[in-house]
Design a protein around this motif. Structure first.
Motif, PDB file in Angstrom:
ATOM      1  N   ASN A  69      63.659 -13.335  66.643  1.00  6.71           N
ATOM      2  CA  ASN A  69      62.472 -12.577  67.036  1.00  6.71           C
ATOM      3  C   ASN A  69      62.565 -12.053  68.472  1.00  6.71           C
ATOM      4  OD1 ASN A  69      62.133 -14.952  68.374  1.00  6.71           O
ATOM      5  ND2 ASN A  69      60.136 -15.424  67.525  1.00  6.71           N
ATOM      6  N   SER A  70      63.722 -12.201  69.086  1.00  3.95           N
ATOM      7  CA  SER A  70      63.990 -11.588  70.378  1.00  3.95           C
ATOM      8  C   SER A  70      65.448 -11.126  70.378  1.00  3.95           C
ATOM      9  CB  SER A  70      63.752 -12.575  71.527  1.00  3.95           C
ATOM     10  OG  SER A  70      64.663 -13.645  71.448  1.00  3.95           O
ATOM     11  N   TYR A 123      64.194  -7.639  74.381  1.00  3.23           N
ATOM     12  CA  TYR A 123      62.926  -7.478  73.673  1.00  3.23           C
ATOM     13  C   TYR A 123      62.424  -8.862  73.290  1.00  3.23           C
ATOM     14  CZ  TYR A 123      63.648  -2.480  73.181  1.00  3.23           C
ATOM     15  OH  TYR A 123      63.817  -1.144  73.426  1.00  3.23           O
ATOM     16  N   LEU A 151      58.604 -10.974  71.948  1.00  2.42           N
ATOM     17  CA  LEU A 151      57.220 -10.857  71.506  1.00  2.42           C
ATOM     18  C   LEU A 151      56.393 -11.881  72.271  1.00  2.42           C
ATOM     19  CD1 LEU A 151      55.410  -9.321  69.547  1.00  2.42           C
ATOM     20  CD2 LEU A 151      55.896 -11.072  67.838  1.00  2.42           C
ATOM     21  N   THR A 155      50.712 -10.528  70.957  1.00  4.90           N
ATOM     22  CA  THR A 155      50.865  -9.343  70.107  1.00  4.90           C
ATOM     23  C   THR A 155      51.508  -8.182  70.864  1.00  4.90           C
ATOM     24  OG1 THR A 155      48.633  -8.582  70.657  1.00  4.90           O
ATOM     25  CG2 THR A 155      48.878  -9.939  68.679  1.00  4.90           C
ATOM     26  N   LEU A 197      54.846  -6.481  72.405  1.00  2.00           N
ATOM     27  CA  LEU A 197      56.300  -6.462  72.391  1.00  2.00           C
ATOM     28  C   LEU A 197      56.757  -6.044  73.784  1.00  2.00           C
ATOM     29  CD1 LEU A 197      58.956  -6.700  70.852  1.00  2.00           C
ATOM     30  CD2 LEU A 197      58.752  -4.273  70.319  1.00  2.00           C
ATOM     31  N   VAL A 225      51.583  -6.038  67.729  1.00  2.00           N
ATOM     32  CA  VAL A 225      52.742  -6.385  66.901  1.00  2.00           C
ATOM     33  C   VAL A 225      52.528  -7.787  66.349  1.00  2.00           C
ATOM     34  CG1 VAL A 225      55.234  -6.752  66.871  1.00  2.00           C
ATOM     35  CG2 VAL A 225      54.260  -4.891  68.237  1.00  2.00           C
ATOM     36  N   ASP A 252      54.650  -9.231  64.020  1.00  2.00           N
ATOM     37  CA  ASP A 252      55.937  -9.895  63.817  1.00  2.00           C
ATOM     38  C   ASP A 252      57.058  -8.892  64.049  1.00  2.00           C
ATOM     39  OD1 ASP A 252      57.651 -12.006  63.162  1.00  2.00           O
ATOM     40  OD2 ASP A 252      57.729 -11.415  61.058  1.00  2.00           O
ATOM     41  N   ILE A 274      59.632  -4.525  61.950  1.00  3.48           N
ATOM     42  CA  ILE A 274      58.469  -4.668  62.820  1.00  3.48           C
ATOM     43  C   ILE A 274      57.203  -4.526  61.987  1.00  3.48           C
ATOM     44  CG2 ILE A 274      58.590  -2.231  63.479  1.00  3.48           C
ATOM     45  CD1 ILE A 274      57.446  -3.059  66.223  1.00  3.48           C
ATOM     46  N   SER A 290      52.934  -4.362  62.405  1.00  3.22           N
ATOM     47  CA  SER A 290      51.812  -4.176  63.317  1.00  3.22           C
ATOM     48  C   SER A 290      50.509  -4.301  62.528  1.00  3.22           C
ATOM     49  CB  SER A 290      51.903  -2.800  63.978  1.00  3.22           C
ATOM     50  OG  SER A 290      50.854  -2.614  64.904  1.00  3.22           O
TER      51      SER A 290
END
Length: 164
Positions: A78-79, A102, A104, A107, A109, A124, A126, A140, A142
């Motif tokens: 997730n990054s 990047y 998270l 919410t 990013l 965001v 997930d 992604i 939203s």
């Protein structure tokens, strides 16, 4: 001439007018509420899609420059961090290497470009980065007020990327 001049409405006329108004008014009010709901949903859809599109434009531009990444082949994360060296003809001498991370946060990013952090997208829910050979797949999602949109696509980094 006999008769009196008539002024005003009779009780029957007032009752008929009230009955007709009572039939028409709920239709008008319902229409206004439906238009308001449709507009609100369209606005939410626009905002959610704009978040995804904005983040996607950053990913596409940044990942096509990537020479290395911290992603492990086949392991979703997730990054993500990518690195590259600026080799353009107009780059200042000794421009050196660059990185983008990047992550998270709630919410938001976050996009960290050479130490300067900015928000790449809001709302965001997930994000997943997955490397498969030289391809990076980005998924992604939203959300806003119960409305959810997602996008999944892949980006190919530079031809000389050193992904192992």
């Amino acid at each position: 001439m006999s008769g009196r001049a008539q002024h005003g409405f009779t009780l029957i006329e007032l009752l008929v007018a009230a009955a007709i108004g009572g039939l028409i008014l709920p239709v008008i009010v319902t229409s206004i509420f439906q238009m308001t709901r449709i507009t609100a949903r369209a606005n939410k859809d626009f905002v959610v899609q704009l978040d995804i599109d904005t983040a996607s434009s950053y990913f596409s531009r940044d990942l096509t420059q990537a020479k290395t990444t911290d992603l492990i082949d086949g392991v979703p994360a997730n990054s993500m961090r990518v690195d590259w060296v600026d080799e353009t003809g107009w780059a200042p001498e000794g421009a050196g290497s660059h990185f983008i991370e990047y992550t998270l946060s709630g919410t938001n990013l976050l996009r960290n470009y050479d130490g300067a952090t900015s928000i790449a997208a809001r709302r965001v829910a997930d994000i997943t980065f997955t490397r498969s050979g030289k391809f990076i797949t980005v998924t992604i999602k939203s959300t806003l007020g119960g409305l959810e949109r997602s996008l999944s696509y892949f980006v190919t980094p530079r031809a000389d990327a050193a992904f192992q």
